[in-house]
Motif scaffolding. Structure first.
Motif, PDB file in Angstrom:
ATOM      1  N   ALA A 133     -38.128  20.667 -60.985  1.00  8.06           N
ATOM      2  CA  ALA A 133     -39.439  20.116 -60.634  1.00  8.06           C
ATOM      3  C   ALA A 133     -39.568  19.949 -59.117  1.00  8.06           C
ATOM      4  O   ALA A 133     -40.616  20.231 -58.529  1.00  8.06           O
ATOM      5  CB  ALA A 133     -39.660  18.781 -61.341  1.00  8.06           C
ATOM      6  N   MET A 134     -38.492  19.501 -58.481  1.00 11.34           N
ATOM      7  CA  MET A 134     -38.490  19.353 -57.024  1.00 11.34           C
ATOM      8  C   MET A 134     -38.580  20.718 -56.348  1.00 11.34           C
ATOM      9  O   MET A 134     -39.325  20.907 -55.376  1.00 11.34           O
ATOM     10  CB  MET A 134     -37.222  18.621 -56.569  1.00 11.34           C
ATOM     11  N   CYS A 135     -37.829  21.678 -56.863  1.00  8.69           N
ATOM     12  CA  CYS A 135     -37.846  23.035 -56.316  1.00  8.69           C
ATOM     13  C   CYS A 135     -39.247  23.634 -56.441  1.00  8.69           C
ATOM     14  O   CYS A 135     -39.744  24.284 -55.513  1.00  8.69           O
ATOM     15  CB  CYS A 135     -36.822  23.896 -57.048  1.00  8.69           C
ATOM     16  N   LEU A 136     -39.878  23.400 -57.570  1.00  7.72           N
ATOM     17  CA  LEU A 136     -41.239  23.879 -57.797  1.00  7.72           C
ATOM     18  C   LEU A 136     -42.202  23.287 -56.761  1.00  7.72           C
ATOM     19  O   LEU A 136     -43.045  23.992 -56.189  1.00  7.72           O
ATOM     20  CB  LEU A 136     -41.688  23.489 -59.210  1.00  7.72           C
ATOM     21  N   ASP A 137     -42.063  21.995 -56.493  1.00  7.87           N
ATOM     22  CA  ASP A 137     -42.906  21.330 -55.499  1.00  7.87           C
ATOM     23  C   ASP A 137     -42.673  21.927 -54.107  1.00  7.87           C
ATOM     24  O   ASP A 137     -43.628  22.202 -53.360  1.00  7.87           O
ATOM     25  CB  ASP A 137     -42.595  19.826 -55.498  1.00  7.87           C
ATOM     26  N   LEU A 138     -41.404  22.132 -53.755  1.00  7.71           N
ATOM     27  CA  LEU A 138     -41.088  22.715 -52.450  1.00  7.71           C
ATOM     28  C   LEU A 138     -41.721  24.098 -52.284  1.00  7.71           C
ATOM     29  O   LEU A 138     -42.290  24.417 -51.237  1.00  7.71           O
ATOM     30  CB  LEU A 138     -39.572  22.826 -52.271  1.00  7.71           C
ATOM     31  N   ARG A 139     -41.641  24.901 -53.322  1.00  7.37           N
ATOM     32  CA  ARG A 139     -42.149  26.267 -53.224  1.00  7.37           C
ATOM     33  C   ARG A 139     -43.679  26.323 -53.260  1.00  7.37           C
ATOM     34  O   ARG A 139     -44.296  27.053 -52.486  1.00  7.37           O
ATOM     35  CB  ARG A 139     -41.567  27.125 -54.356  1.00  7.37           C
ATOM     36  N   PHE A 143     -38.545  18.543 -46.875  1.00 12.17           N
ATOM     37  CA  PHE A 143     -37.431  17.875 -47.541  1.00 12.17           C
ATOM     38  C   PHE A 143     -37.531  16.353 -47.440  1.00 12.17           C
ATOM     39  O   PHE A 143     -37.172  15.637 -48.380  1.00 12.17           O
ATOM     40  CB  PHE A 143     -36.096  18.388 -46.998  1.00 12.17           C
ATOM     41  N   SER A 144     -38.006  15.847 -46.333  1.00 14.67           N
ATOM     42  CA  SER A 144     -38.164  14.399 -46.211  1.00 14.67           C
ATOM     43  C   SER A 144     -39.132  13.874 -47.264  1.00 14.67           C
ATOM     44  O   SER A 144     -38.878  12.853 -47.924  1.00 14.67           O
ATOM     45  CB  SER A 144     -38.677  14.042 -44.805  1.00 14.67           C
ATOM     46  N   GLU A 145     -40.248  14.568 -47.440  1.00 10.70           N
ATOM     47  CA  GLU A 145     -41.268  14.109 -48.385  1.00 10.70           C
ATOM     48  C   GLU A 145     -40.834  14.302 -49.842  1.00 10.70           C
ATOM     49  O   GLU A 145     -41.076  13.433 -50.687  1.00 10.70           O
ATOM     50  CB  GLU A 145     -42.583  14.825 -48.105  1.00 10.70           C
ATOM     51  N   THR A 146     -40.196  15.415 -50.152  1.00 14.45           N
ATOM     52  CA  THR A 146     -39.769  15.635 -51.534  1.00 14.45           C
ATOM     53  C   THR A 146     -38.576  14.753 -51.904  1.00 14.45           C
ATOM     54  O   THR A 146     -38.436  14.348 -53.058  1.00 14.45           O
ATOM     55  CB  THR A 146     -39.424  17.117 -51.777  1.00 14.45           C
ATOM     56  N   LYS A 147     -37.717  14.437 -50.920  1.00 14.62           N
ATOM     57  CA  LYS A 147     -36.603  13.509 -51.191  1.00 14.62           C
ATOM     58  C   LYS A 147     -37.158  12.122 -51.554  1.00 14.62           C
ATOM     59  O   LYS A 147     -36.639  11.441 -52.458  1.00 14.62           O
ATOM     60  CB  LYS A 147     -35.710  13.411 -49.950  1.00 14.62           C
ATOM     61  N   GLU A 148     -38.206  11.710 -50.880  1.00  8.79           N
ATOM     62  CA  GLU A 148     -38.837  10.424 -51.181  1.00  8.79           C
ATOM     63  C   GLU A 148     -39.397  10.432 -52.608  1.00  8.79           C
ATOM     64  O   GLU A 148     -39.253   9.456 -53.347  1.00  8.79           O
ATOM     65  CB  GLU A 148     -39.958  10.147 -50.181  1.00  8.79           C
ATOM     66  N   LYS A 149     -39.979  11.546 -53.009  1.00  9.87           N
ATOM     67  CA  LYS A 149     -40.493  11.678 -54.377  1.00  9.87           C
ATOM     68  C   LYS A 149     -39.349  11.647 -55.401  1.00  9.87           C
ATOM     69  O   LYS A 149     -39.475  11.037 -56.466  1.00  9.87           O
ATOM     70  CB  LYS A 149     -41.285  12.976 -54.528  1.00  9.87           C
ATOM     71  N   LEU A 150     -38.242  12.321 -55.049  1.00  9.88           N
ATOM     72  CA  LEU A 150     -37.082  12.327 -55.948  1.00  9.88           C
ATOM     73  C   LEU A 150     -36.563  10.916 -56.160  1.00  9.88           C
ATOM     74  O   LEU A 150     -36.275  10.508 -57.291  1.00  9.88           O
ATOM     75  CB  LEU A 150     -35.982  13.223 -55.366  1.00  9.88           C
ATOM     76  N   ASP A 151     -36.458  10.151 -55.069  1.00  9.45           N
ATOM     77  CA  ASP A 151     -35.963   8.780 -55.159  1.00  9.45           C
ATOM     78  C   ASP A 151     -36.912   7.884 -55.964  1.00  9.45           C
ATOM     79  O   ASP A 151     -36.473   6.937 -56.623  1.00  9.45           O
ATOM     80  CB  ASP A 151     -35.779   8.199 -53.755  1.00  9.45           C
TER      81      ASP A 151
END
Length: 413
Positions: A345-351, A393-401
């Motif tokens: 899901a995170m990879c999908l968001d990044l792409r 990565f900063s923004e998606t890491k925040e979403k992951l957390d």
């Protein structure tokens, strides 16, 4: 039971996700000119998944040389295995150039890296010999070890104390026999990016009798003052008995080579089954390799640009609190926590939303609950690529957390 029926009952730990992953997370298609920006599903992405370290894939001199060689000779020449009918002056010239670059007496050109290292291990080691190898060695080395009929001892990754224990075991085992010991490690480990402890391992040759083989696929062209690799970087190139390298990384091509003492290389030339019974490397590739080696040696600014980008990316990740492990090479891992559905899901968001394309590594390659993104900076990337990626990565890491990516299964694409 029908052997095929057995296969279809379980597709394997990666294949079991193929219905959802194929074409997106597995076997994706990147299109357009090879470079830091390519098309994925019709949209431009910043690409961090290609081992095009020096940016040679689309270097104008490389493209021109490849095209001319293909026009002059076609892809068939030479026909047959090298030993029988497939040798040329160009093949021998490339081997001499590589020997000089590596600082070794001789070199043997290999069709492919994966099968080449397997075949080298098979040719060197008999059933009375013992192989001692690093636990994190590449799959091609592990497959080569499976061909070995004798004993093999693994030492904990980069653990010199444990290596000594295994060397003592190996010495005890071969005592009174005709067996010998081969130690295998890597110059740069392709997943974590840390260098093998070549200097420390080489120092043990004063204490134990063994020969030393280093797979430096990720170090060739990227490490050392001249780009000759991790052995040069650590000042022990002359202590390494056999250096294995591939053109599939910095060389932006295909094929490999092994360098060492003249008599040993000649033995391998006449005994490596993957070369004796396989077609010779086509001339367009050989001539293209000559141009690539020439550019590596004559244009150190390519490696300098690579390292400028490596340092910007890695320092930027560290400043933002990311764990990139102990990498001391261009390979840049990002260690995160999460399960396979979260990772996808995170990879999908990044792409899709940040236009950043990089590879993810999950279970069973690494333990459950862990995620590794592996970024490969190249000389072709620029500051904008790096800044946009750091922001993503900063923004998606925040979403992951914040558990934004908590989903029950891999998303359907």
């Amino acid at each position: 039971m029908d052997i095929f029926e057995k296969l279809l009952k379980h597709m394997g730990p990666i294949g079991e996700h193929s219905d959802r992953a194929h074409g997106y997370f597995a076997f994706p298609k990147l299109e357009g000119e090879i470079g830091p920006r390519m098309k994925f599903r019709g949209n431009e992405k910043i690409v961090w998944s290609l081992n095009n370290y020096l940016g040679l894939a689309n270097h104008p001199e490389v493209r021109a040389t490849d095209a001319k060689a293909a026009a002059d000779f076609g892809l068939a020449m030479p026909m047959g295995a090298r030993m029988m009918s497939g040798n040329t002056n160009y093949h021998e010239k490339l081997e001499k150039e590589l020997s000089d670059f590596m600082g070794k007496e001789d070199t043997s050109l290999l069709n492919y890296g994966y099968q080449g290292i397997m075949s080298a291990i098979d040719a060197i080691c008999g059933r009375r010999d013992v192989i001692v190898y690093d636990a994190e060695c590449h799959a091609s080395i592990i497959d080569g070890l499976r061909l070995h009929q004798g004993h093999r001892y693994v030492f904990k990754h980069n653990d010199i104390e444990d290596l000594e224990k295994q060397l003592k075991r190996a010495e005890d085992l071969i005592k009174g026999t005709s067996g010998g010991i081969l130690v295998i490690t890597e110059g740069v480990f392709g997943m974590a990016g840390d260098q093998g402890k070549l200097k420390e391992i080489a120092a043990l040759k004063d204490k134990y009798e063994f020969r030393f083989l280093v797979d430096d696929a990720h170090g060739f062209g990227t490490m050392g003052k001249t780009g000759a690799g991790t052995g040069e970087e650590q000042g022990v190139q002359d202590k390494i008995d056999l250096l294995f390298n591939t053109f599939a990384k910095s060389g932006a091509s295909i094929g490999a080579f092994i360098s060492g003492e003249k008599q040993i290389i000649n033995f391998l030339r006449y005994n490596m089954r993957s070369q004796i019974f396989a077609k010779s490397v086509p001339l367009p590739l050989v001539i293209g390799h000559l141009k690539r080696v020439e550019l590596m040696r004559e244009h150190p600014e390519m490696k300098a640009k690579l390292w400028a980008n490596v340092n910007k990316l890695q320092s930027g990740l560290k400043e933002r609190g990311f764990n990139i492990g102990s990498t001391n090479s261009p390979v840049t891992p990002i260690y995160l926590q999460g399960d396979i559905p979260e990772a996808t899901a995170m990879c999908l968001d990044l792409r899709e939303n940040y236009n950043v394309f990089c590879s993810i590594v999950v279970y069973p390659v690494i333990p459950k609950g862990q995620i590794i993104y592996r970024l490969i900076p190249t000389a072709a990337h620029n500051d904008e690529d790096i800044e946009l990626t750091l922001k993503a990565f900063s923004e998606t890491k925040e979403k992951l957390d914040k558990k934004v990516y908590n989903v029950a299964e891999i998303p359907m694409i």
